[in-house]
Design a protein around this motif. Structure first.
Motif, PDB file in Angstrom:
ATOM      1  N   ASP A 172      63.708 -23.833  87.538  1.00 53.25           N
ATOM      2  CA  ASP A 172      62.964 -23.577  86.695  1.00 53.25           C
ATOM      3  C   ASP A 172      63.351 -22.907  85.421  1.00 53.25           C
ATOM      4  N   PHE A 173      64.227 -22.304  85.319  1.00 60.03           N
ATOM      5  CA  PHE A 173      64.491 -21.251  84.035  1.00 60.03           C
ATOM      6  C   PHE A 173      65.960 -22.075  83.823  1.00 60.03           C
ATOM      7  N   LEU A 174      66.984 -22.898  84.541  1.00 57.41           N
ATOM      8  CA  LEU A 174      68.124 -23.408  83.850  1.00 57.41           C
ATOM      9  C   LEU A 174      67.715 -24.507  83.584  1.00 57.41           C
ATOM     10  N   ARG A 175      66.238 -25.143  83.792  1.00 57.47           N
ATOM     11  CA  ARG A 175      65.747 -26.239  82.990  1.00 57.47           C
ATOM     12  C   ARG A 175      65.572 -25.781  81.799  1.00 57.47           C
ATOM     13  N   TYR A 225      73.087 -17.188  87.151  1.00 61.92           N
ATOM     14  CA  TYR A 225      72.683 -17.548  85.790  1.00 61.92           C
ATOM     15  C   TYR A 225      71.128 -16.856  85.594  1.00 61.92           C
ATOM     16  N   GLY A 226      69.961 -17.674  86.319  1.00 60.41           N
ATOM     17  CA  GLY A 226      68.773 -16.604  86.903  1.00 60.41           C
ATOM     18  C   GLY A 226      68.187 -15.049  86.617  1.00 60.41           C
ATOM     19  N   ALA A 227      69.291 -14.650  87.566  1.00 62.81           N
ATOM     20  CA  ALA A 227      69.370 -13.159  87.422  1.00 62.81           C
ATOM     21  C   ALA A 227      70.003 -12.347  87.015  1.00 62.81           C
ATOM     22  N   TRP A 228      70.461 -12.943  86.733  1.00 57.78           N
ATOM     23  CA  TRP A 228      71.259 -11.989  84.851  1.00 57.78           C
ATOM     24  C   TRP A 228      70.037 -12.391  84.170  1.00 57.78           C
ATOM     25  N   TYR A 229      69.744 -13.073  83.525  1.00 52.84           N
ATOM     26  CA  TYR A 229      69.020 -13.353  82.224  1.00 52.84           C
ATOM     27  C   TYR A 229      67.214 -13.355  82.152  1.00 52.84           C
ATOM     28  N   LYS A 230      66.617 -14.281  83.251  1.00 51.14           N
ATOM     29  CA  LYS A 230      64.894 -14.370  83.027  1.00 51.14           C
ATOM     30  C   LYS A 230      64.776 -13.198  82.757  1.00 51.14           C
ATOM     31  N   ALA A 231      64.609 -11.841  83.638  1.00 53.75           N
ATOM     32  CA  ALA A 231      64.097 -11.150  83.657  1.00 53.75           C
ATOM     33  C   ALA A 231      63.401 -10.678  82.192  1.00 53.75           C
ATOM     34  N   ARG A 232      65.034 -10.293  81.678  1.00 52.67           N
ATOM     35  CA  ARG A 232      65.108  -9.520  79.856  1.00 52.67           C
ATOM     36  C   ARG A 232      64.972 -10.309  79.583  1.00 52.67           C
ATOM     37  N   LYS A 266      62.070 -12.129  79.794  1.00 53.96           N
ATOM     38  CA  LYS A 266      60.061 -11.661  79.822  1.00 53.96           C
ATOM     39  C   LYS A 266      60.021 -13.406  80.005  1.00 53.96           C
ATOM     40  N   GLN A 267      60.648 -13.675  81.425  1.00 51.11           N
ATOM     41  CA  GLN A 267      60.634 -15.307  81.705  1.00 51.11           C
ATOM     42  C   GLN A 267      60.339 -15.151  83.312  1.00 51.11           C
ATOM     43  N   GLY A 268      60.720 -13.749  84.184  1.00 48.70           N
ATOM     44  CA  GLY A 268      61.258 -13.422  85.038  1.00 48.70           C
ATOM     45  C   GLY A 268      59.830 -14.224  86.217  1.00 48.70           C
ATOM     46  N   HIS A 269      58.720 -14.444  85.893  1.00 50.05           N
ATOM     47  CA  HIS A 269      57.942 -15.371  86.355  1.00 50.05           C
ATOM     48  C   HIS A 269      58.356 -16.580  86.819  1.00 50.05           C
ATOM     49  N   LEU A 270      59.783 -17.050  86.282  1.00 55.20           N
ATOM     50  CA  LEU A 270      60.196 -18.312  86.566  1.00 55.20           C
ATOM     51  C   LEU A 270      60.942 -18.313  87.773  1.00 55.20           C
TER      52      LEU A 270
END
Length: 426
Positions: free
Chosen positions: A399-402, A382-389, A391-395
């Motif tokens: 933390d992104f899932l939370r 989940y995080g690998a798929w979406y967090k950078a796209r 603009k939350q790649g620093h998490l």
């Protein structure tokens, strides 16, 4: 004895704080556990460019249909626990006019927009495909449960650049403005088959872009108010009058542009109507003029900014207002799996499960994909798929899932709105 009980009840009510006394009638008994479905921006599904007939590998609109079918089959009327659905706006993607007649009559001037394909020019496909396709999606839930849909910035007829604020090196797209809601009204007016004659659809303004609904859960009832993008004073005055008719009833407000990813009220939106038009209100003004002024508003839902956030602010009465933003329009795994790299949303929506009948009421917020048939926590990537796209790649992935799977402690709810029998109020 019966007269004595009535007198005692009146004395107790008089001794309560005003908000609690007003709210006493919202709960006739237990609410039971129930869910409110929050449907984030669906513009990527409805975009005419994301359909097979436009050369896209699949029909993205089918993901929207799958979402609405899932909501319908999990509605309380179908044996599930969803009692209300609210769409946060940006139902479709494209505009259909350069400027609407009302703004032209007020003396506004326009020049063509630069920037994205969406803003480059009006599209005939908006009314030929995108709006009718969205209507078909809502027909899937029309007879299943009460629902709301608000006008997001993409749901207006026109988008133009103000000639006094043209594109410059430091601001490549200039300052834009929106106007016209005839397309939105053609789909979701107060006289449409979706809402005409529905007892739960209790009021509207501007032909439907602002609207109010009531819904019940067990022996409890709630008020929902939907506000159009950057709601003008006329919308806020209308909403204030609606609240006056339902004093003390727990109230949820949905509006399209409100929070940014940082959990603060979004003041960087483009277009930002209030920068050009004194009739319109930015998110901070909506908070100051309306949301913070009415203590029965306890929850605000929004979209618009790709990603998600949550924050709590204190209203004028000193009570918390819980604020949730979610927008998954940029998610693109389904497109990548089909061999292209375009935003298609991936079927994600928000589910807010209310548990109000305990001593510690709460909302469990979960994020579910009707495409994958899984909650966010059930997908290791989940995080690998979406967090950078988004603009939350620093998490970290955790933390992104939370940000998508969390619990809201409604510590003030019983004190403000009344508790079930046997539940302690602190």
């Amino acid at each position: 004895m019966r007269i004595y009980k009535v007198i005692l009840a009146l004395l107790l009510a008089a001794a309560l704080p005003a908000t609690a006394a007003q709210a006493e009638g919202y709960r006739q008994g237990h609410c039971g556990e129930f869910t409110v479905a929050m449907i984030p921006d669906t513009q990527s599904y409805v975009d005419y460019r994301h359909q097979a007939w436009s050369g896209f590998p699949f029909d993205a609109i089918e993901q929207f249909y799958a979402q609405m079918w899932w909501v319908a089959t999990n509605a309380r009327s179908s044996g599930g626990d969803i009692v209300f659905a609210t769409h946060v706006g940006d139902v479709w993607q494209h505009y259909s006019e350069w400027m609407d007649p009302a703004h032209a009559a007020r003396g506004f001037k326009w020049m063509p927009n630069g920037g994205s394909e969406t803003a480059m020019s009006p599209k005939v496909q908006t009314r030929a495909f995108e709006i009718p396709a969205a209507v078909q999606a809502f027909k899937l839930i029309a007879d299943k449960l009460p629902f709301s849909v608000v006008a997001g910035n993409h749901d207006y007829d026109a988008l133009w650049t103000d000639p006094a604020h043209p594109p410059r090196p430091e601001r490549k797209v200039g300052v834009r403005h929106l106007g016209g809601l005839t397309g939105f009204q053609s789909a979701f007016s107060n006289t449409s088959s979706f809402f005409a004659g529905r007892s739960w659809y209790v009021d509207s303004r501007d032909g439907g872009p602002d609207s109010a609904q009531v819904f019940t859960a067990g022996q409890c009832h709630f008020l929902h108010i939907g506000l159009q993008y950057h709601a003008p004073d006329a919308s806020l005055n209308w909403a204030t009058a609606v609240i006056a008719r339902y004093p003390g009833v727990p109230t949820i407000v949905t509006t399209h542009d409100y929070l940014g990813r940082d959990g603060k009220r979004n003041m960087t939106s483009n277009p930002l109507n209030s920068a050009l038009d004194p009739l319109d209100n930015d998110p901070e003004k909506i908070w100051e003029k309306f949301l913070s002024a009415h203590d029965q508003i306890f929850l605000v839902l929004s979209g618009h900014v790709s990603g998600q956030s949550f924050s709590i602010d204190t209203n004028r009465a000193g009570n918390p207002v819980y604020q949730i933003m979610a927008d998954y329009q940029e998610r693109n795994r389904t497109a990548i799996d089909a061999g292209v790299d375009g935003p298609t949303g991936d079927g994600w929506l928000r589910l807010l499960k209310f548990r109000l009948d305990t001593a510690h009421p709460k909302i469990e917020v979960r994020t579910y994909s009707t495409h994958y048939g899984k909650f966010a926590a059930e997908i290791p990537e989940y995080g690998a798929w979406y967090k950078a796209r988004e603009k939350q790649g620093h998490l970290s992935d955790e933390d992104f899932l939370r940000r998508d799977e969390f619990t809201i402690d409604l510590r003030d709810f019983h004190r403000r709105f009344g508790a079930p029998v046997g539940a302690s109020v602190r």
